[in-house]
Design an enzyme around this catalytic site. Structure first.
Site, short mmCIF file in Angstrom:
data_model
loop_
_atom_site.label_atom_id
_atom_site.label_comp_id
_atom_site.label_asym_id
_atom_site.label_seq_id
_atom_site.Cartn_x
_atom_site.Cartn_y
_atom_site.Cartn_z
N ASP A 118 5.78 -0.21 -2.80
CA ASP A 118 5.76 1.26 -2.83
C ASP A 118 4.37 1.70 -2.42
O ASP A 118 3.69 0.99 -1.68
CB ASP A 118 6.15 1.77 -4.22
CG ASP A 118 6.83 3.13 -4.17
OD1 ASP A 118 6.24 4.06 -3.58
OD2 ASP A 118 7.93 3.29 -4.73
N GLY A 129 3.53 -1.78 2.14
CA GLY A 129 3.63 -0.70 1.18
C GLY A 129 3.96 0.60 1.86
O GLY A 129 4.24 0.65 3.06
N HIS A 130 3.91 1.68 1.09
CA HIS A 130 4.24 3.00 1.61
C HIS A 130 3.01 3.83 1.93
O HIS A 130 3.12 5.02 2.20
CB HIS A 130 5.13 3.75 0.61
CG HIS A 130 6.48 3.14 0.43
ND1 HIS A 130 7.43 3.65 -0.42
CD2 HIS A 130 7.06 2.05 1.01
CE1 HIS A 130 8.53 2.90 -0.37
NE2 HIS A 130 8.32 1.91 0.49
N GLY A 131 1.83 3.21 1.88
CA GLY A 131 0.62 3.91 2.23
C GLY A 131 -0.13 4.44 1.02
O GLY A 131 0.10 4.04 -0.12
#
Length: 406
Positions: A229, A251-253
């Protein structure tokens, strides 16, 4: 001869008195200069990877917390199974937790259905270090994460929670395979994290690396985060946050938000993200708000000197964030975003739209500045990258690749 013996006797007496003073200073109340060590193995901890050591750890913490002076809780090398435990303050003096070994979370669902694995509450003056590892054993829990489809879903434990913790330093610690977020920071002030290594598979759900809310003066530096995430997420009440030299991926940044879901959310202000690298992440630097949303304010953000490598959405403001199905595409956010600078951001985008500034019709984004942006498209078919803007007011300075839509 008598004078020699007299001198020797005097010297011995002096040394004995000095040693008593040192011992009294270390162990007597008065904040002595010499720390006292509390080894968890002396409280019954066993490093066999099977025995539940939570009570031994708790006893060591309580003894150290009552000590009037400098306390050091030592977890030696080895693998220690630990069930859910909370370490509470306030304590009589500064607390240092030296994690040299590996802490292993339970894998039995009957033992981990709670919101924490290891928690710290109401502690002022906390240091956690030692080079050890927190093993969340997330594979045993990820299948229970059904909150997107089950409104009655049970919470999964955060690996390490900090609630109402002030003046803390966490460094040289590794966290792997968390069941939920790796680290959660809530209602904390003056907390620094550095040289942290976080890892979980890209498919692991909701395993944010570091999640921050309702906290002030938080610094994160010199860390490597790869998870399923957001590498770092900041929600309501995050103020004066400084993030530097962080490598993120997978990941999502690095995200601010999502914001506006609840009424009376605290403002989010004063966030700086600089000298970071994002590699193969779903997003780069992101601000996201719900639509529809409750009114709130998000302002004074700086994203500077950031390198992107095949990032899907390198720069994105999304004020129509809605990860669940059946969203109202006409709904608008009431979170006011303003005073945001994206400066010296370069590298590659895995999507053609490298810059997305999608703001609200009700409260358009104000004073958004793009300075020296150079993001090329690196994906199927090739070609140039592009940008998309809606309901945003701002300016551009210097190089703009893709061409700015402001």
């Amino acid at each position: 001869m008598g004078s020699v013996w007299t001198c020797c006797a005097t010297l011995c007496l002096f040394l004995m008195l000095l040693s008593l003073v040192c011992i009294t200073d270390a162990r007597g109340g008065g904040g002595g200069w010499q720390p006292v060590f509390f080894d968890v193995t002396q409280f019954g901890a066993v490093a066999d990877g099977k025995t539940d050591n939570s009570m031994a750890f708790w006893k060591a913490w309580n003894e150290a917390c009552r000590w009037k002076g400098k306390s050091r809780i030592l977890i030696p090398r080895g693998t220690y199974m630990v069930n859910s435990v909370i370490f509470r303050g306030p304590c009589q003096g500064p607390m240092v937790l030296l994690i040299n070994g590996t802490l292993m979370a339970p894998s039995d669902p009957k033992l981990f259905m709670s919101d924490h694995w290891i928690g710290f509450q109401y502690v002022d003056g906390l240091v956690i270090k030692g080079g050890g590892t927190l093993d969340g054993q997330g594979l045993s829990a990820w299948s229970y994460n059904d909150c997107f489809t089950n409104s009655q879903c049970k919470p999964l434990p955060v690996t390490m929670r900090f609630d109402f913790v002030n003046n803390a330093r966490i460094r040289h610690i590794r966290s792997i395979n968390s069941k939920n977020s790796h680290f959660n920071i809530f209602a904390c002030n003056n907390l620094n994290m550095s040289h942290i290594k976080i890892s979980a598979p890209e498919f692991s759900p909701n395993t944010d690396g570091i999640h921050i809310g309702s906290s002030n003066n938080i610094k994160i530096a010199h860390s490597v985060i790869g998870t399923g995430d957001d590498c770092i997420s900041m929600v309501s009440g995050s103020q004066n946050i400084d993030i530097s030299d962080v490598s993120c991926g997978p990941g999502h940044g690095i995200s601010i938000g999502s914001l506006g879901r609840s009424p009376y959310e605290e403002h989010v202000t004063g966030i700086t993200i600089r000298n970071c690298t994002l590699n193969g992440t779903q997003n780069g630097v992101r601000i996201k708000t719900w639509a529809p949303s409750w009114p709130s304010v998000a302002t004074d953000f700086k994203f500077e000197n950031i390198v992107m490598s095949k990032v899907n959405n390198p720069i994105i403001i999304d004020q129509q964030y809605c990860p669940r199905p059946n969203c109202d595409e006409n709904a608008q956010s009431e979170v006011q975003i303003s005073n945001v600078t994206f400066k010296n951001i370069r590298g590659s985008s895995s999507s053609k739209v490298a810059v997305t500034l999608k703001c609200s019709r009700i409260v358009p984004c104000e004073n958004i500045t793009l300075v020296n942006i150079n993001l090329s498209y690196d994906g199927p078919g090739g070609g140039p990258s592009s940008s998309f803007c809606s309901n945003v007011r701002g300016q551009t300075i210097g190089t703009q690749n893709p061409p700015s839509c402001l």
